[in-house]
Design an enzyme around this catalytic site. Structure first.
Site, PDB file in Angstrom:
ATOM      1  N   ARG A   1       0.858  -1.180   0.000  1.00  0.00           N
ATOM      2  CA  ARG A   1       0.000   0.000   0.000  1.00  0.00           C
ATOM      3  C   ARG A   1       0.895   1.231   0.000  1.00  0.00           C
ATOM      4  O   ARG A   1       1.890   1.295   0.743  1.00  0.00           O
ATOM      5  CB  ARG A   1      -0.900   0.035   1.245  1.00  0.00           C
ATOM      6  CG  ARG A   1      -2.011  -0.983   1.247  1.00  0.00           C
ATOM      7  CD  ARG A   1      -3.094  -0.662   0.210  1.00  0.00           C
ATOM      8  NE  ARG A   1      -4.196  -1.616   0.247  1.00  0.00           N
ATOM      9  CZ  ARG A   1      -4.266  -2.722  -0.485  1.00  0.00           C
ATOM     10  NH1 ARG A   1      -3.295  -3.038  -1.321  1.00  0.00           N
ATOM     11  NH2 ARG A   1      -5.317  -3.511  -0.398  1.00  0.00           N
TER      12      ARG A   1
ATOM     13  N   GLU B   1      -3.744   7.186  -4.264  1.00  0.00           N
ATOM     14  CA  GLU B   1      -4.204   6.603  -5.531  1.00  0.00           C
ATOM     15  C   GLU B   1      -5.591   7.113  -5.895  1.00  0.00           C
ATOM     16  O   GLU B   1      -6.410   7.288  -4.992  1.00  0.00           O
ATOM     17  CB  GLU B   1      -4.247   5.078  -5.407  1.00  0.00           C
ATOM     18  CG  GLU B   1      -2.872   4.481  -5.442  1.00  0.00           C
ATOM     19  CD  GLU B   1      -2.884   2.963  -5.326  1.00  0.00           C
ATOM     20  OE1 GLU B   1      -3.934   2.335  -5.553  1.00  0.00           O
ATOM     21  OE2 GLU B   1      -1.830   2.411  -5.002  1.00  0.00           O
TER      22      GLU B   1
ATOM     23  N   HIS C   1      -1.056  -0.124  -9.720  1.00  0.00           N
ATOM     24  CA  HIS C   1      -1.625  -1.077  -8.741  1.00  0.00           C
ATOM     25  C   HIS C   1      -2.142  -2.339  -9.443  1.00  0.00           C
ATOM     26  O   HIS C   1      -3.340  -2.633  -9.415  1.00  0.00           O
ATOM     27  CB  HIS C   1      -2.734  -0.407  -7.920  1.00  0.00           C
ATOM     28  CG  HIS C   1      -2.981  -1.108  -6.614  1.00  0.00           C
ATOM     29  ND1 HIS C   1      -3.421  -0.450  -5.471  1.00  0.00           N
ATOM     30  CD2 HIS C   1      -2.845  -2.404  -6.247  1.00  0.00           C
ATOM     31  CE1 HIS C   1      -3.558  -1.322  -4.484  1.00  0.00           C
ATOM     32  NE2 HIS C   1      -3.211  -2.527  -4.937  1.00  0.00           N
TER      33      HIS C   1
HETATM   34  C1  DGY Z   1      -4.867  -6.512  -2.381  1.00  0.00           C
HETATM   35  O1  DGY Z   1      -5.523  -7.540  -2.556  1.00  0.00           O
HETATM   36  O2  DGY Z   1      -4.783  -5.967  -1.288  1.00  0.00           O
HETATM   37  C2  DGY Z   1      -4.164  -5.990  -3.583  1.00  0.00           C
HETATM   38  O3  DGY Z   1      -3.619  -4.751  -3.375  1.00  0.00           O
HETATM   39  C3  DGY Z   1      -5.060  -6.034  -4.804  1.00  0.00           C
HETATM   40  O4  DGY Z   1      -4.234  -6.008  -5.909  1.00  0.00           O
END
Ligand code: DGY
Length: 317
Positions: A233, A262, A280
């Site tokens: 993240r 984002e 992402h």
């Molecule tokens: C998640 O599943 O947390 C991912 O970031 C999706 O790609």
């Protein structure tokens, strides 16, 4: 779970989907067992929440006490993601709302993307590709677009969970040595590990204690030839501090699949040649995304049915 039939129609739970996902999978695996309301916008979600027994949402949907206040019947949420930082888990627990996510099925895809970013950074692949596309390749020379060989380099993986471990195994297969940092590593352990991290790959989930885990002080500890990778993240990294480090060539490169705000990607970052940026897409393989849809559907139905399910998210105390 009760199947749809004329007589049982009233007993079916109402599940609000914030995205159609993969319609064929939804048709086969969710439709027979639930009334579905598709609510693709925040205002549609607001309208649908009072009727919801369950919500199947994306990581871009914020589920806070404000949304929960509008959903008096809500018993279950399934997040189409492994990360659940978009959901207020404490509020859910207080209200007896159970939460599921989609672990495991995206582990390999995300680890493979971290590996792709590592190779792209080390060998400056986007820079070379852009030169070719601009028809700016002016001929082979010995010192043109020099990168780093990875065999024998040392990688530190911050986050020894499923994705961190899988990524570590791929790095090892390439000849890197690897070590892991956990959220409970001491500050001395962190400082020492960062000092030898020629590759630093972030895999912590986003929580209050991992927000800006990689800040300017920690970046300053990295070797000058370090490559920083983030596939978890965006807010686990202080983006401004990272941009400054890249601008000053304080580190070799960064491979980023995630960003602090984002979908906004700062212009300063977009201008830098010494980083590789992706929108992402860690879990964006057909296999992973189909499996995530199935996992989220099984999760929401299992929770609404009062079952114990393997992918229920438990609040860490
Ligand atoms: C998640 O599943 O947390 C991912 O970031 C999706 O790609």
């Amino acid at each position: 779970m009760v199947r749809k039939s004329k007589r049982s129609l009233v007993q079916l739970p109402t599940v609000v989907l914030t995205h159609p996902l993969f319609p064929e999978i939804v048709r086969q695996e969710l439709e027979p067992f639930a009334h579905i309301i598709l609510a693709k916008t925040p205002s549609a979600l607001k309208k649908a929440l009072p009727k919801a027994d369950g919500v199947l949402c994306l990581l871009t949907d914020q589920i806070t006490s404000r949304e929960l206040d509008r959903a008096p019947r809500l018993r279950a949420i399934a997040n189409f993601a492994v990360g659940v930082n978009n959901i207020d888990l404490e509020e859910c627990e207080k209200r007896g709302i159970r939460v599921a996510n989609t672990p495991d099925v995206l582990t390999r895809s995300t680890a493979e993307l971290a590996l792709a970013l590592l190779l792209a950074c080390a060998r400056r692949i986007p820079e070379g590709e852009a030169i070719c596309r601009k028809d700016a390749f002016s001929g082979w020379t010995p010192d043109y677009l020099l990168g780093l060989e990875l065999k024998g380099r040392h990688a530190v993986l911050a986050g020894p969970g499923r994705i961190g471990k899988e990524t570590g195994a791929l790095f090892q297969a390439l000849g890197l040595t690897v070590e892991y940092l956990s959220r409970s590593s001491s500050s001395l352990q962190i400082r020492q590990a960062l000092g030898r991290a020629q590759v630093l790959s972030l895999h912590f989930p986003l929580t209050p204690d991992t927000h800006h885990w990689l800040d300017s002080k920690r970046i300053a500890l990295l070797p000058r030839d370090a490559i920083v990778l983030n596939t978890t993240r965006g807010p686990t990294v202080d983006e401004k501090a990272l941009i400054t480090a890249l601008q000053k060539k304080r580190i070799f490169s960064a491979g980023l699949d995630v960003f602090e705000r984002e979908p906004r990607i700062p212009a300063a970052l977009r201008k830098l040649p010494n980083c590789v940026l992706l929108p992402h897409v860690g879990s964006a393989t057909l296999q992973a995304r189909h499996a995530m849809a199935r996992s989220a559907i099984q999760g929401i139905l299992g929770l609404l049915n009062g079952q114990r399910i393997p992918n229920e998210v438990k609040l860490k105390k």
